[in-house]
Design a protein around this motif. Structure first.
Motif, PDB file in Angstrom:
ATOM      1  N   ASP A 275     -28.855  75.650  45.351  1.00  0.00           N
ATOM      2  CA  ASP A 275     -27.793  76.116  46.261  1.00  0.00           C
ATOM      3  C   ASP A 275     -27.541  77.614  46.126  1.00  0.00           C
ATOM      4  OD1 ASP A 275     -26.420  76.335  43.888  1.00  0.00           O
ATOM      5  OD2 ASP A 275     -24.628  75.275  44.563  1.00  0.00           O
ATOM      6  N   SER A 276     -28.587  78.389  45.957  1.00  0.00           N
ATOM      7  CA  SER A 276     -28.445  79.831  45.700  1.00  0.00           C
ATOM      8  C   SER A 276     -27.859  80.582  46.891  1.00  0.00           C
ATOM      9  CB  SER A 276     -29.804  80.433  45.333  1.00  0.00           C
ATOM     10  OG  SER A 276     -30.717  80.275  46.417  1.00  0.00           O
ATOM     11  N   GLU A 277     -27.849  79.956  48.081  1.00  0.00           N
ATOM     12  CA  GLU A 277     -27.323  80.650  49.267  1.00  0.00           C
ATOM     13  C   GLU A 277     -25.834  80.954  49.140  1.00  0.00           C
ATOM     14  OE1 GLU A 277     -31.009  78.638  50.601  1.00  0.00           O
ATOM     15  OE2 GLU A 277     -29.269  78.013  49.439  1.00  0.00           O
ATOM     16  N   PHE A 278     -25.128  80.148  48.344  1.00  0.00           N
ATOM     17  CA  PHE A 278     -23.677  80.278  48.320  1.00  0.00           C
ATOM     18  C   PHE A 278     -23.190  80.925  47.024  1.00  0.00           C
ATOM     19  CE2 PHE A 278     -24.375  76.497  51.132  1.00  0.00           C
ATOM     20  CZ  PHE A 278     -24.178  77.211  52.304  1.00  0.00           C
ATOM     21  N   ARG A 279     -23.337  82.246  47.001  1.00  0.00           N
ATOM     22  CA  ARG A 279     -22.768  83.059  45.929  1.00  0.00           C
ATOM     23  C   ARG A 279     -21.728  83.961  46.571  1.00  0.00           C
ATOM     24  NH1 ARG A 279     -23.606  83.778  40.794  1.00  0.00           N
ATOM     25  NH2 ARG A 279     -22.826  85.664  39.818  1.00  0.00           N
ATOM     26  N   TYR A 280     -20.515  84.031  45.973  1.00  0.00           N
ATOM     27  CA  TYR A 280     -19.376  84.634  46.659  1.00  0.00           C
ATOM     28  C   TYR A 280     -18.959  85.995  46.115  1.00  0.00           C
ATOM     29  CZ  TYR A 280     -19.237  79.693  47.807  1.00  0.00           C
ATOM     30  OH  TYR A 280     -19.591  78.430  48.200  1.00  0.00           O
ATOM     31  N   THR A 281     -19.456  86.395  44.972  1.00  0.00           N
ATOM     32  CA  THR A 281     -19.034  87.665  44.388  1.00  0.00           C
ATOM     33  C   THR A 281     -20.056  88.771  44.590  1.00  0.00           C
ATOM     34  OG1 THR A 281     -19.890  86.892  42.256  1.00  0.00           O
ATOM     35  CG2 THR A 281     -17.528  86.643  42.661  1.00  0.00           C
ATOM     36  N   GLN A 282     -21.345  88.434  44.525  1.00  0.00           N
ATOM     37  CA  GLN A 282     -22.404  89.415  44.783  1.00  0.00           C
ATOM     38  C   GLN A 282     -23.473  88.738  45.632  1.00  0.00           C
ATOM     39  OE1 GLN A 282     -22.260  88.382  41.327  1.00  0.00           O
ATOM     40  NE2 GLN A 282     -20.575  89.712  40.714  1.00  0.00           N
ATOM     41  N   ARG A 283     -24.498  89.482  45.966  1.00  0.00           N
ATOM     42  CA  ARG A 283     -25.637  88.880  46.642  1.00  0.00           C
ATOM     43  C   ARG A 283     -26.299  87.873  45.712  1.00  0.00           C
ATOM     44  NH1 ARG A 283     -28.168  90.738  50.931  1.00  0.00           N
ATOM     45  NH2 ARG A 283     -30.195  90.183  50.053  1.00  0.00           N
ATOM     46  N   PRO A 284     -26.982  86.834  46.273  1.00  0.00           N
ATOM     47  CA  PRO A 284     -27.698  85.879  45.425  1.00  0.00           C
ATOM     48  C   PRO A 284     -28.674  86.590  44.490  1.00  0.00           C
ATOM     49  CG  PRO A 284     -27.605  85.094  47.680  1.00  0.00           C
ATOM     50  CD  PRO A 284     -27.052  86.494  47.693  1.00  0.00           C
ATOM     51  N   PHE A 285     -28.755  86.142  43.231  1.00  0.00           N
ATOM     52  CA  PHE A 285     -29.659  86.739  42.258  1.00  0.00           C
ATOM     53  C   PHE A 285     -31.108  86.489  42.670  1.00  0.00           C
ATOM     54  CE2 PHE A 285     -26.527  86.309  38.457  1.00  0.00           C
ATOM     55  CZ  PHE A 285     -25.697  87.230  39.068  1.00  0.00           C
ATOM     56  N   PRO A 286     -32.014  87.418  42.377  1.00  0.00           N
ATOM     57  CA  PRO A 286     -33.437  87.166  42.637  1.00  0.00           C
ATOM     58  C   PRO A 286     -33.909  85.938  41.869  1.00  0.00           C
ATOM     59  CG  PRO A 286     -33.043  89.478  42.124  1.00  0.00           C
ATOM     60  CD  PRO A 286     -31.772  88.759  41.817  1.00  0.00           C
ATOM     61  N   ALA A 287     -34.835  85.230  42.453  1.00  0.00           N
ATOM     62  CA  ALA A 287     -35.334  84.009  41.818  1.00  0.00           C
ATOM     63  C   ALA A 287     -36.251  84.346  40.645  1.00  0.00           C
ATOM     64  CB  ALA A 287     -36.088  83.172  42.843  1.00  0.00           C
ATOM     65  N   LEU A 288     -36.379  83.391  39.719  1.00  0.00           N
ATOM     66  CA  LEU A 288     -37.338  83.541  38.617  1.00  0.00           C
ATOM     67  C   LEU A 288     -38.749  83.730  39.178  1.00  0.00           C
ATOM     68  CD1 LEU A 288     -36.519  80.931  35.822  1.00  0.00           C
ATOM     69  CD2 LEU A 288     -36.789  83.395  35.547  1.00  0.00           C
ATOM     70  N   ALA A 289     -39.032  83.013  40.260  1.00  0.00           N
ATOM     71  CA  ALA A 289     -40.365  83.090  40.858  1.00  0.00           C
ATOM     72  C   ALA A 289     -40.670  84.478  41.401  1.00  0.00           C
ATOM     73  CB  ALA A 289     -40.500  82.051  41.968  1.00  0.00           C
ATOM     74  N   SER A 290     -39.645  85.307  41.616  1.00  0.00           N
ATOM     75  CA  SER A 290     -39.886  86.680  42.078  1.00  0.00           C
ATOM     76  C   SER A 290     -40.369  87.566  40.935  1.00  0.00           C
ATOM     77  CB  SER A 290     -38.607  87.266  42.694  1.00  0.00           C
ATOM     78  OG  SER A 290     -37.613  87.490  41.703  1.00  0.00           O
ATOM     79  N   ILE A 291     -40.135  87.127  39.688  1.00  0.00           N
ATOM     80  CA  ILE A 291     -40.582  87.881  38.512  1.00  0.00           C
ATOM     81  C   ILE A 291     -42.023  87.545  38.175  1.00  0.00           C
ATOM     82  CG2 ILE A 291     -40.147  88.339  36.060  1.00  0.00           C
ATOM     83  CD1 ILE A 291     -37.237  87.600  36.543  1.00  0.00           C
TER      84      ILE A 291
END
Length: 459
Positions: A275-291
């Protein structure tokens, strides 16, 4: 009708006592068939209770068929067989009595906001899809190319994941994908590291293949990686963006540490980004798979952020696993609906998906804030709230001398359904009970009522 005389007892909601007394009168024949009951206002005044209290009692009697409402005429008694209630009537035990309490507010975490669902757009696109020739055929066993291409573009834009459409597999649910994945992993990976507490559905999928568990403790401050180097497993299942159920996010240092561990031991990380789409304080964190896309198996779904019943999930597989997976399952039909895949692909292509996520992020943030503010106002120092930054639920740590079982049971007696968190735990139990409150399907009024009823129940 005979005069109704009540003596309210302590420890049980008044609406429940009114409901039970009327039910007894009707079953014993003291109030006859077609006899009219007092109006909600009359009964409220005579018993010196609120109209909402008498309405709740009448609603339950209507739901069970004891009485009926006839428009503006009022409420009347339905026909029953009194003898059936008088013969062999056994005293009801506590569990049976509780089951009659209507659920007024359900803090479930497995539902979405129906009022803001993009029904017209979805129906318009779905109707158009049904005119296409490909809608009347069997689909690709690994998912429709058009949806995989849309997902590849979306994952890069929103999560930083560089994925070729060919590396994406479409399925019906996270559990189903984990079970399929287990078929190609279990020979080389007989055990798996799971978060504790962590998603119980994933553990069930791993147990299906008889994988052994090692646990990674998770606290309100984050995961404890201190023993990671001593663990024997080369496979880890984690929820780094919004840990299930604690709600914390894995720091960039921890993400890099985990990726380094996987590379060092030639293992894999299963990243459930549910449910990474719903983060309310900052933009969603980059995924582990992006690393590191070579050591991370990325899982996502449309159940939390769109519609549970759509049964659409997906995963991105590293190349070596992708080849093995396709060899193993190329002769099996897809577990995901072809029509839903084609509709979702067009829904994303036309920009409806992005508009929906932006709209729901704002709506859910307001609900989250409303629930958190209400809880803090009513309970003050008697609770701690966990996980206000993201997701579709809150955790409430209760600083009172009550067990999780008592809190759930007491809430139920007041018409409020709340969820336990003990089912997520392997060994890492909290000293204080923690209750899970989902808010996504509730209105602001229902949230407010639920908090007020919980205050009464737990006081």
């Amino acid at each position: 009708m005979k005069n109704i005389i009540f003596t309210f007892k302590d420890g049980s909601p008044k609406y429940k006592q009114i409901y039970e007394q009327f039910k007894l009168f009707i079953e014993q024949g003291d109030i006859r068939t077609d006899e009219q009951l007092p109006t909600i206002r009359q009964l409220a005044e005579s018993l010196q209770v609120s109209r909402n209290t008498t309405l709740m009692a009448y609603d339950q009697l209507v739901a069970e068929g004891y009485i009926r409402g006839e428009g503006r005429k009022g409420y009347f008694v339905n026909e029953l067989e009194p003898a059936l209630f008088q013969q062999g009537t056994a005293p009801r035990n506590e569990q049976q009595t509780e089951s009659t309490t209507p659920v007024l507010v359900n803090f479930r975490a497995d539902a979405i906001d129906q009022a803001h669902f993009p029904l017209k757009a979805w129906r318009r696109i779905a109707n158009r899809i049904l005119t296409l020739q490909e809608s009347f055929q069997y689909g690709d066993p690994f998912g429709e190319v058009c949806l995989r291409e849309q997902l590849a573009a979306y994952l890069f834009q929103s999560r930083g994941v560089k994925a070729n459409a060919e590396a994406i597999i479409i399925g019906s649910s996270t559990q189903q994908m984990l079970i399929h994945l287990g078929h190609i992993l279990k020979e080389d990976f007989p055990s798996v590291i799971v978060e504790d507490p962590g998603y119980d559905g994933a553990r069930e999928a791993f147990q299906f293949h008889r994988l052994h568990f090692e646990t990674l403790p998770v606290y309100e401050t984050g995961a404890d990686f201190s023993q990671l180097g001593q663990m024997q497993s080369r496979l880890a299942y984690v929820t780094p963006s919004h840990q299930s159920p604690i709600g914390v996010s894995m720091s960039i240092q921890q993400r890099q540490m985990l990726v380094h561990w996987a590379n060092e031991i030639q293992g894999y990380i299963i990243e459930d980004d549910y449910d990474s789409e719903f983060r309310y304080t900052q933009r969603p964190f980059p995924a582990l798979a992006s690393i590191d896309a070579q050591r991370v198996i990325y899982l996502g779904n449309f159940s939390k952020c769109f519609l549970p019943g759509i049964r659409l999930s997906y995963m991105v597989l590293p190349q070596p696993l992708l080849n093995r997976y396709k060899d193993r399952f190329r002769h099996f039909e897809s577990t995901a609906s072809l029509l839903n895949q084609l509709t979702m692909a067009k829904f994303m292509e036309e920009g409806e998906w992005s508009r929906h996520i932006k709209r729901m992020r704002l709506i859910y943030r307001r609900k989250m804030q409303h629930l958190a503010a209400g809880l803090k106002n009513e309970f003050k120092e008697n609770i701690s709230i966990i996980g206000e930054q993201s997701g579709l639920y809150l955790l409430v740590k209760v600083h009172m001398e009550h067990s999780e079982e008592w809190l759930i049971k007491q809430a139920s007696s007041y018409g409020v359904k709340v969820c336990p968190t003990s089912l997520y735990v392997v060994n890492n139990y909290s000293v204080r009970p923690i209750i899970k409150l989902g808010f996504s399907s509730l209105s602001h009024e229902e949230i407010q009522l639920g908090v007020q009823l919980l205050k009464k129940a737990w006081s």
